[in-house]
Design a protein around this motif. Sequence first.
Motif, PDB file in Angstrom:
ATOM      1  N   ALA A  84       7.091   6.407   9.116  1.00  0.00           N
ATOM      2  CA  ALA A  84       6.380   5.237   8.588  1.00  0.00           C
ATOM      3  C   ALA A  84       7.127   3.971   8.991  1.00  0.00           C
ATOM      4  O   ALA A  84       6.528   2.976   9.410  1.00  0.00           O
ATOM      5  N   ASN A  85       8.432   4.031   8.869  1.00  0.00           N
ATOM      6  CA  ASN A  85       9.259   2.877   9.233  1.00  0.00           C
ATOM      7  C   ASN A  85       9.059   2.504  10.695  1.00  0.00           C
ATOM      8  O   ASN A  85       8.950   1.321  11.049  1.00  0.00           O
ATOM      9  N   GLU A  86       8.969   3.528  11.530  1.00  0.00           N
ATOM     10  CA  GLU A  86       8.852   3.288  12.972  1.00  0.00           C
ATOM     11  C   GLU A  86       7.575   2.511  13.316  1.00  0.00           C
ATOM     12  O   GLU A  86       7.559   1.724  14.268  1.00  0.00           O
ATOM     13  N   THR A  87       6.509   2.680  12.537  1.00  0.00           N
ATOM     14  CA  THR A  87       5.273   1.929  12.839  1.00  0.00           C
ATOM     15  C   THR A  87       5.533   0.426  12.719  1.00  0.00           C
ATOM     16  O   THR A  87       5.073  -0.361  13.541  1.00  0.00           O
ATOM     17  N   LEU A  88       6.320   0.047  11.706  1.00  0.00           N
ATOM     18  CA  LEU A  88       6.630  -1.370  11.518  1.00  0.00           C
ATOM     19  C   LEU A  88       7.727  -1.818  12.492  1.00  0.00           C
ATOM     20  O   LEU A  88       7.677  -2.921  13.046  1.00  0.00           O
ATOM     21  N   ALA A  89       8.703  -0.945  12.686  1.00  0.00           N
ATOM     22  CA  ALA A  89       9.811  -1.287  13.603  1.00  0.00           C
ATOM     23  C   ALA A  89       9.251  -1.596  14.992  1.00  0.00           C
ATOM     24  O   ALA A  89       9.632  -2.590  15.630  1.00  0.00           O
ATOM     25  N   GLU A  90       8.329  -0.771  15.460  1.00  0.00           N
ATOM     26  CA  GLU A  90       7.775  -0.985  16.795  1.00  0.00           C
ATOM     27  C   GLU A  90       6.924  -2.261  16.841  1.00  0.00           C
ATOM     28  O   GLU A  90       6.912  -2.977  17.846  1.00  0.00           O
ATOM     29  N   TYR A  91       6.270  -2.562  15.716  1.00  0.00           N
ATOM     30  CA  TYR A  91       5.495  -3.804  15.635  1.00  0.00           C
ATOM     31  C   TYR A  91       6.430  -5.015  15.815  1.00  0.00           C
ATOM     32  O   TYR A  91       6.122  -5.954  16.554  1.00  0.00           O
ATOM     33  N   GLU A  93       0.875  -1.171   0.000  1.00  0.00           N
ATOM     34  CA  GLU A  93       0.000   0.000   0.000  1.00  0.00           C
ATOM     35  C   GLU A  93       0.914   1.223   0.000  1.00  0.00           C
ATOM     36  O   GLU A  93       2.063   1.140   0.448  1.00  0.00           O
ATOM     37  N   PRO A  94       0.430   2.378  -0.460  1.00  0.00           N
ATOM     38  CA  PRO A  94       1.365   3.516  -0.557  1.00  0.00           C
ATOM     39  C   PRO A  94       1.921   3.998   0.786  1.00  0.00           C
ATOM     40  O   PRO A  94       3.118   4.233   0.912  1.00  0.00           O
ATOM     41  N   SER A  95       1.039   4.132   1.812  1.00  0.00           N
ATOM     42  CA  SER A  95       1.570   4.829   2.993  1.00  0.00           C
ATOM     43  C   SER A  95       1.092   4.238   4.321  1.00  0.00           C
ATOM     44  O   SER A  95      -0.105   4.128   4.579  1.00  0.00           O
ATOM     45  N   SER A 155       4.158  -4.378   2.858  1.00  0.00           N
ATOM     46  CA  SER A 155       3.274  -3.654   3.776  1.00  0.00           C
ATOM     47  C   SER A 155       2.971  -2.259   3.224  1.00  0.00           C
ATOM     48  O   SER A 155       1.901  -2.034   2.666  1.00  0.00           O
ATOM     49  N   TYR A 156       3.919  -1.336   3.365  1.00  0.00           N
ATOM     50  CA  TYR A 156       3.679   0.041   2.894  1.00  0.00           C
ATOM     51  C   TYR A 156       4.946   0.562   2.212  1.00  0.00           C
ATOM     52  O   TYR A 156       6.058   0.371   2.709  1.00  0.00           O
ATOM     53  N   ALA A 157       4.743   1.265   1.107  1.00  0.00           N
ATOM     54  CA  ALA A 157       5.894   1.717   0.318  1.00  0.00           C
ATOM     55  C   ALA A 157       6.749   2.726   1.080  1.00  0.00           C
ATOM     56  O   ALA A 157       7.968   2.771   0.917  1.00  0.00           O
ATOM     57  N   ASP A 158       6.115   3.542   1.942  1.00  0.00           N
ATOM     58  CA  ASP A 158       6.904   4.596   2.599  1.00  0.00           C
ATOM     59  C   ASP A 158       7.748   4.075   3.777  1.00  0.00           C
ATOM     60  O   ASP A 158       8.537   4.814   4.351  1.00  0.00           O
ATOM     61  N   VAL A 159       7.603   2.797   4.087  1.00  0.00           N
ATOM     62  CA  VAL A 159       8.400   2.222   5.172  1.00  0.00           C
ATOM     63  C   VAL A 159       9.907   2.325   4.872  1.00  0.00           C
ATOM     64  O   VAL A 159      10.730   2.467   5.766  1.00  0.00           O
ATOM     65  N   LEU A 160      10.234   2.275   3.585  1.00  0.00           N
ATOM     66  CA  LEU A 160      11.657   2.351   3.237  1.00  0.00           C
ATOM     67  C   LEU A 160      12.136   3.768   2.914  1.00  0.00           C
ATOM     68  O   LEU A 160      13.303   3.985   2.634  1.00  0.00           O
TER      69      LEU A 160
END
Length: 541
Positions: A292-299, A252-254, A282-287
């Motif tokens: 945005a990255n922090e949402t996945l990092a914390e997960y 997904e984009p964001s 997951s989301y393109a802006d994670v990279l």
Amino acid sequence: MKQHSDVIVIGAGFSGLYAVHKVRDELGLSVQGIDAAGGPGGTWWWNRYPGARCDIESIHYSYSFSDEIQREWRWSERYAAQPEILRYLEFVADKLKVREAFRYNARVTAMVWDESAKRWNVTTDDGGSYSARFIIAGGGNVGVPKSRAEFPGIDSFGGQVLTTSRWPKEGVDLSGKRVGVIGTGSTSVQMVPNLARQAAHITLFQRTPNYAVPLGNAPLDEDKQRWNAENWKQLRAKTRDRFMGVPLESPEPSALAASPEKRRERFDRLWKVGGFGVLASSYADVLTDEKANETLAEYVREKIRARVKDPKVAESLCPTDHPYGTKRPVLEADYYDMFNRDNVSLVDLRASPLEKVTATGIRAGGKDHELDVIVLATGFDAITGALMQMGIVGREGVKLTDRWASGPQTYLGICSAKFPNLFYITGPTSAVVLYNNPMAIEDHVEFATAAIKYTLDKGAETIEADEAAERAWHKQVEGILHTTLMPRANSWYMGANVPGKPRAVFIFAGGAPLYRAMCADVVDHGYAGFSVGEAPAGRVP
Ligand code: NA7
């Protein structure tokens, strides 16, 4: 006596086996292969540590050029382990009858261009002497282990020192042993749970915690194996059009635009599937965006805390110094559970720096850890290491080591100015590492063999990248890299893992489709940016 051929192929891994087949069987040229290992297999010949496994699905981590190979070979697991990949490469070597084209146990020590003969002269450490008009260098990107000299006192250690990528062929019995492992990258995460099941005690020395997510491996039953073999075309259709060359779901984009509930739903679903999808789908802006990255990092950190019983150990295992995906993403099966065993302890080198290796173990943070065995899972002089060790000297006596002193200079990651008729397979600044390797390798071998054919068909003796094209390429690759968060980590992607190695641009971060399109454009414009024989290089499109 010097042996002459049209082409020399270096490396008998995925790259070299295919390259010999292409130049010999399709172009009809004579070819000499050279490899430092004792047989075919490349990286998979060397990496025999317990638990070594590929983390791209086996059906995709294989050649796609031959219908026969695809149909005949059956993968027994979703993600193949090293012994099976090695058997596969041996099977391919025999099938293509390329095994005998190689000289094994021979390491290239010098490769010098002779301008008057328009040939390369190559020597090997077993006394071999060769010459060829073209070289295809497929020496691999993670083949040169980092020097053990990084650890003062290591030669005084009274026990055994093992390096993961030089693991003894016959295996090692670690039962009853106190084992210290340095490093927590992909290799260590795959290996240490296996060692912990055997050794008396494991002490894991961690400098930087990593984000490890589930691999999701599973056996493939006979029906599935047959189905995969029969339907490989459908399974692999259009994989090259995907960012990583594998059919992962599009992101997904964001992450920031999604609600926390939607985000979690998506992360949960991808987590269950396993593999690189959690990051890539997951989301393109994670990279590209730290928040945005922090949402996945914390997960991922939450998952670590839920698995590791001792909260202090769990916290030490949670990465906080780099965004997720900026170091090579790690995939795991039972890594975090391992820390709940009584015979495993973690030493956080950030709190207790490694001081030295002593005669009896490792001293860190003023404490002596008594050990019988030290395992170095400390990674590689990646991407440029193998090429830099080959003693390459090009036109006008230019040494590759000098030319690349402050970082690799290439055109398309495949060729360099001053080094005519030399092709790197998945070389520096190519779409190496972020592009499923066997696919990338096929692309590069095909590019190299087509370029050789083009040169010969023109009646020319040489093909050489133009310096201006090289500079323009570098600028583009650097620009792409800086749109991502990659430069934020001290990773081997950035050359930052080897003391003294320049922090530079080593990888093309724009994904397989863009990379392929750029290479195709060059070919469509008559090898723009290359000078072929006396003809000057055409303008880069
Ligand atoms: P990596 O990913 O480079 O990991 C090496 C690990 O060793 C990593 O945790 C490093 O910590 C650690 N390391 C390296 N040097 C030291 C020193 N001097 N002291 C302490 N710790 C150290 O290599 P792998 O073999 O795991 O994986 C390489 C690739 O092979 C893999 O990505 C796949 O593509 C196949 P650091 O993070 O640098 O602080």
